[in-house]
Design a protein around this motif. Structure first.
Motif, PDB file in Angstrom:
ATOM      1  N   LEU A   1       0.827  -1.199   0.000  1.00 19.09           N
ATOM      2  CA  LEU A   1       0.000   0.000   0.000  1.00 19.09           C
ATOM      3  C   LEU A   1       0.864   1.253   0.000  1.00 19.09           C
ATOM      4  CD1 LEU A   1      -2.703  -1.088   2.644  1.00 19.09           C
ATOM      5  CD2 LEU A   1      -2.869  -1.165   0.144  1.00 19.09           C
ATOM      6  N   GLN A   2       2.150   1.072   0.242  1.00 15.22           N
ATOM      7  CA  GLN A   2       3.066   2.213   0.310  1.00 15.22           C
ATOM      8  C   GLN A   2       3.521   2.583  -1.095  1.00 15.22           C
ATOM      9  OE1 GLN A   2       6.687   1.452   2.421  1.00 15.22           O
ATOM     10  NE2 GLN A   2       6.913   3.587   3.066  1.00 15.22           N
ATOM     11  N   SER A   3       3.190   3.776  -1.537  1.00 12.64           N
ATOM     12  CA  SER A   3       3.519   4.186  -2.904  1.00 12.64           C
ATOM     13  C   SER A   3       4.915   4.767  -3.009  1.00 12.64           C
ATOM     14  CB  SER A   3       2.495   5.218  -3.408  1.00 12.64           C
ATOM     15  OG  SER A   3       2.515   6.361  -2.564  1.00 12.64           O
ATOM     16  N   SER A   4       5.472   5.226  -1.889  1.00 13.23           N
ATOM     17  CA  SER A   4       6.810   5.810  -1.940  1.00 13.23           C
ATOM     18  C   SER A   4       7.466   5.726  -0.571  1.00 13.23           C
ATOM     19  CB  SER A   4       6.749   7.270  -2.398  1.00 13.23           C
ATOM     20  OG  SER A   4       6.015   8.036  -1.454  1.00 13.23           O
ATOM     21  N   TYR A   5       8.772   5.971  -0.561  1.00 14.19           N
ATOM     22  CA  TYR A   5       9.529   5.983   0.681  1.00 14.19           C
ATOM     23  C   TYR A   5       9.953   7.422   0.975  1.00 14.19           C
ATOM     24  CZ  TYR A   5      10.096   0.925   0.069  1.00 14.19           C
ATOM     25  OH  TYR A   5       9.883  -0.423  -0.079  1.00 14.19           O
ATOM     26  N   ASN A   6       9.960   7.795   2.256  1.00 15.31           N
ATOM     27  CA  ASN A   6      10.561   9.076   2.608  1.00 15.31           C
ATOM     28  C   ASN A   6      12.009   8.832   3.022  1.00 15.31           C
ATOM     29  OD1 ASN A   6      10.631   8.267   5.385  1.00 15.31           O
ATOM     30  ND2 ASN A   6       8.478   8.869   5.596  1.00 15.31           N
ATOM     31  N   SER A   7      12.741   9.902   3.284  1.00 19.76           N
ATOM     32  CA  SER A   7      14.175   9.762   3.559  1.00 19.76           C
ATOM     33  C   SER A   7      14.446   8.909   4.789  1.00 19.76           C
ATOM     34  CB  SER A   7      14.815  11.143   3.728  1.00 19.76           C
ATOM     35  OG  SER A   7      14.171  11.849   4.796  1.00 19.76           O
ATOM     36  N   ASN A   8      13.579   9.039   5.808  1.00 16.18           N
ATOM     37  CA  ASN A   8      13.778   8.248   7.017  1.00 16.18           C
ATOM     38  C   ASN A   8      13.556   6.758   6.765  1.00 16.18           C
ATOM     39  OD1 ASN A   8      14.438  10.411   8.657  1.00 16.18           O
ATOM     40  ND2 ASN A   8      12.292  10.854   9.156  1.00 16.18           N
ATOM     41  N   SER A   9      12.489   6.443   6.014  1.00 10.96           N
ATOM     42  CA  SER A   9      12.200   5.034   5.746  1.00 10.96           C
ATOM     43  C   SER A   9      13.257   4.412   4.846  1.00 10.96           C
ATOM     44  CB  SER A   9      10.806   4.884   5.110  1.00 10.96           C
ATOM     45  OG  SER A   9      10.734   5.583   3.879  1.00 10.96           O
ATOM     46  N   LEU A  10      13.846   5.230   3.950  1.00 12.22           N
ATOM     47  CA  LEU A  10      14.928   4.733   3.094  1.00 12.22           C
ATOM     48  C   LEU A  10      16.126   4.331   3.946  1.00 12.22           C
ATOM     49  CD1 LEU A  10      14.881   7.288   0.141  1.00 12.22           C
ATOM     50  CD2 LEU A  10      14.318   4.863   0.007  1.00 12.22           C
ATOM     51  N   LYS A  11      16.494   5.234   4.861  1.00 14.95           N
ATOM     52  CA  LYS A  11      17.650   4.952   5.703  1.00 14.95           C
ATOM     53  C   LYS A  11      17.393   3.749   6.600  1.00 14.95           C
ATOM     54  CE  LYS A  11      21.138   7.276   8.450  1.00 14.95           C
ATOM     55  NZ  LYS A  11      21.584   8.560   9.037  1.00 14.95           N
ATOM     56  N   GLU A  12      16.176   3.662   7.130  1.00 19.35           N
ATOM     57  CA  GLU A  12      15.821   2.529   7.974  1.00 19.35           C
ATOM     58  C   GLU A  12      15.914   1.218   7.208  1.00 19.35           C
ATOM     59  OE1 GLU A  12      11.972   3.352   9.481  1.00 19.35           O
ATOM     60  OE2 GLU A  12      12.638   5.004  10.786  1.00 19.35           O
ATOM     61  N   ARG A  13      15.451   1.274   5.966  1.00 18.90           N
ATOM     62  CA  ARG A  13      15.464   0.051   5.149  1.00 18.90           C
ATOM     63  C   ARG A  13      16.892  -0.400   4.871  1.00 18.90           C
ATOM     64  NH1 ARG A  13      11.537  -2.606   2.471  1.00 18.90           N
ATOM     65  NH2 ARG A  13      12.092  -3.790   0.593  1.00 18.90           N
ATOM     66  N   ILE A  14      17.756   0.553   4.568  1.00 19.12           N
ATOM     67  CA  ILE A  14      19.154   0.204   4.289  1.00 19.12           C
ATOM     68  C   ILE A  14      19.827  -0.315   5.562  1.00 19.12           C
ATOM     69  CG2 ILE A  14      21.419   1.223   3.866  1.00 19.12           C
ATOM     70  CD1 ILE A  14      20.413   2.585   1.519  1.00 19.12           C
ATOM     71  N   GLU A  15      19.607   0.369   6.666  1.00 20.82           N
ATOM     72  CA  GLU A  15      20.236  -0.068   7.919  1.00 20.82           C
ATOM     73  C   GLU A  15      19.745  -1.449   8.331  1.00 20.82           C
ATOM     74  OE1 GLU A  15      19.321   3.115  10.552  1.00 20.82           O
ATOM     75  OE2 GLU A  15      21.032   4.356   9.904  1.00 20.82           O
ATOM     76  N   LYS A  16      18.508  -1.736   8.035  1.00 13.59           N
ATOM     77  CA  LYS A  16      17.937  -3.050   8.334  1.00 13.59           C
ATOM     78  C   LYS A  16      18.662  -4.149   7.558  1.00 13.59           C
ATOM     79  CE  LYS A  16      13.618  -5.676   8.063  1.00 13.59           C
ATOM     80  NZ  LYS A  16      12.178  -5.646   7.663  1.00 13.59           N
TER      81      LYS A  16
END
Length: 478
Positions: free
Chosen positions: A415-430
């Motif tokens: 359902l998520q159409s895009s990532y914000n900067s925080n979610s991008l960083k979280e995803r990479i760190e994960k």
């Protein structure tokens, strides 16, 4: 769009006057250097042109053969694979030399035929010895008589002694004769090679041996032995075109898996020449041949050119010439079965990569399906990372771009159409620990978002691309 054009790797037409007329790989300089190299030797040598499957070895040596002919250097082409039905490699090699006499004329032809007659008379002492089979037949027949009581048992020991003595005498006589015959054979062979040179200047007879790695193992070994031991004479040079890795498998099949293949081959091969790859030249040639520039030469603002991405992937994944042709055939089918609206920029990039994955790592490619795709994503990212050069970060740009795309791939039913900067960083760190991402790599991956944003690439899009690729399975490539 015009008639659908599919093709597999076909031998290029080699022009008699200009053998490099249709050369798409820039082989002329390689061949000129090799010609200078082999003609600098006065004695016989064996040169191995080493290249993997589909790297154009046959075309290379046939182009070289024509180049030598234009320099009036005599040549003979011997396809070992087409000749391995014979019982003896020596007979096959002499047969090819004999056939080449038809290209001679006048005094050279007459002299060559006389020498060939001498050689044929000598080889009966040098080919595989069948006398042991004859003796076995005799022993078998006598054994039958013994079993039926026609020969008394007390005569068996006397017969065996006489048989061994006769066999030993026969073998010793043949050995003594063969040493003299071998000397005479080599002398006649060297003089025969001179007949093929049309000029007064002494030039070697160059014998090209092709497809050695495709022969049955025992025949391949025998060709090597005959080339080195019997043809090691002045005026003859051997050029082997083979995949040494595959040839090594054949040799181990005969002598055992523990054999030092490189040490063994050094007994027969004087010099190795690794056939250079010209991947970027060839893929450019194929793009033009298949008229794919419309899709691969896109000039998007601040985006990389798909052609540059493809060239880099061809290098990084070491696609053979035949695999490059297979790629273009598949891509050609896709562009002719999808409408123009399908070709989003990032779809083309992912499509290029998935085709390469299908060709080089089909097991990973098959894991992309309408189920849990976590295994596919994990294996794909690890595969991409394994092709990154550890000592040159700049050369990893396109590979890390792919990692970026797959790391932020949106799952099914997202359902998520895009990532914000925080979610991008979280995803990479994960994923940092999972894929061993260091800090510098994390920074580079986040840098892609600055340049490109976050492309909307989802699993449904990947599955659609895969379905489009799979259409090619229904086409037969002639």
């Amino acid at each position: 769009m015009g008639e659908l054009s599919l093709s597999k790797c076909q031998p290029i037409e080699i022009d008699a006057k200009n053998p490099f007329e249709n050369d798409a790989l820039g082989r002329e300089e390689n061949i000129e250097n090799l010609t200078q190299f082999i003609t600098s030797f006065e004695q016989s040598i064996v040169l191995c042109i080493d290249g993997g499957w589909g790297q154009g070895k046959t075309t290379f040596i046939k182009m070289w053969q024509q180049y030598l002919k234009n320099l009036h250097i005599p040549t003979i082409y011997f396809n070992a694979w087409e000749s391995d039905y014979t019982d003896d490699a020596l007979i096959a090699l002499i047969g090819e030399i004999s056939l080449a006499i038809d290209n001679l004329s006048g005094e050279a032809e007459s002299k060559a035929k006389g020498l060939l007659s001498i050689i044929k008379d000598k080889i009966r002492y040098l080919i595989k010895d069948g006398s042991s089979k004859e003796w076995l037949t005799i022993v078998s027949a006598i054994g039958s008589f013994i079993s039926k009581g026609h020969i008394k048992a007390d005569k068996i020991a006397e017969f065996a002694t006489n048989l061994n003595a006769a066999l030993a005498k026969d073998q010793i006589e043949k050995y003594e004769k063969s040493k003299q015959v071998l000397l005479e054979f080599k002398q006649a062979l060297s003089r025969l090679a001179e007949c093929y040179s049309s000029n007064e200047e002494k030039k070697p007879l160059v014998i090209f041996i092709d497809e050695l790695d495709r022969c049955r193992p025992d025949f391949a070994i025998e060709v090597l032995e005959k080339a080195k031991h019997l043809f090691n004479v002045d005026n003859i040079i051997f050029v082997l075109a083979t995949d040494k890795t595959q040839l090594g498998h054949s040799i181990r099949a005969v002598y055992g898996q523990g054999l030092d293949v490189n040490g063994y081959l050094r007994r027969f091969i004087d010099f190795d020449y690794l056939l250079p790859l010209s991947n970027r030249k060839y893929i450019t040639h194929l793009i033009n041949k298949f008229s794919l520039g419309k899709y691969l030469l896109l000039k998007e603002t601040h985006y990389i050119e798909p052609k540059s991405f493809l060239e880099n992937m061809v290098d990084k994944y070491n696609l053979t010439l035949r695999e490059q042709e297979a790629f273009c055939n598949i891509f050609n089918i896709i562009v002719r079965t999808k409408d123009n609206a399908w070709f989003d920029y990032w779809v083309i990039i992912i499509c290029i990569f998935l085709i390469i994955l299908k060709l080089k790592f089909p097991d990973i490619y098959k894991n992309l399906e309408n189920k849990n795709n976590s295994d596919f994503l994990d294996e794909t990212i690890k595969n991409i990372d394994s092709h990154c050069a550890s000592d040159d970060k700049n050369s990893n740009y396109y590979l890390e771009l792919l990692e970026f795309l797959f790391l932020f791939l949106k799952p099914l039913n997202s359902l998520q159409s895009s990532y914000n900067s925080n979610s991008l960083k979280e995803r990479i760190e994960k994923n940092a620990k999972k894929f061993n991402l260091d800090e510098s790599k994390i920074d580079r991956l986040l840098g892609f978002t600055v340049r490109y944003g976050v492309p909307y690439i989802s699993l449904p899009i990947l599955l659609d691309i895969k379905n489009s690729i799979e259409i090619s399975n229904s086409f037969e490539i002639n």
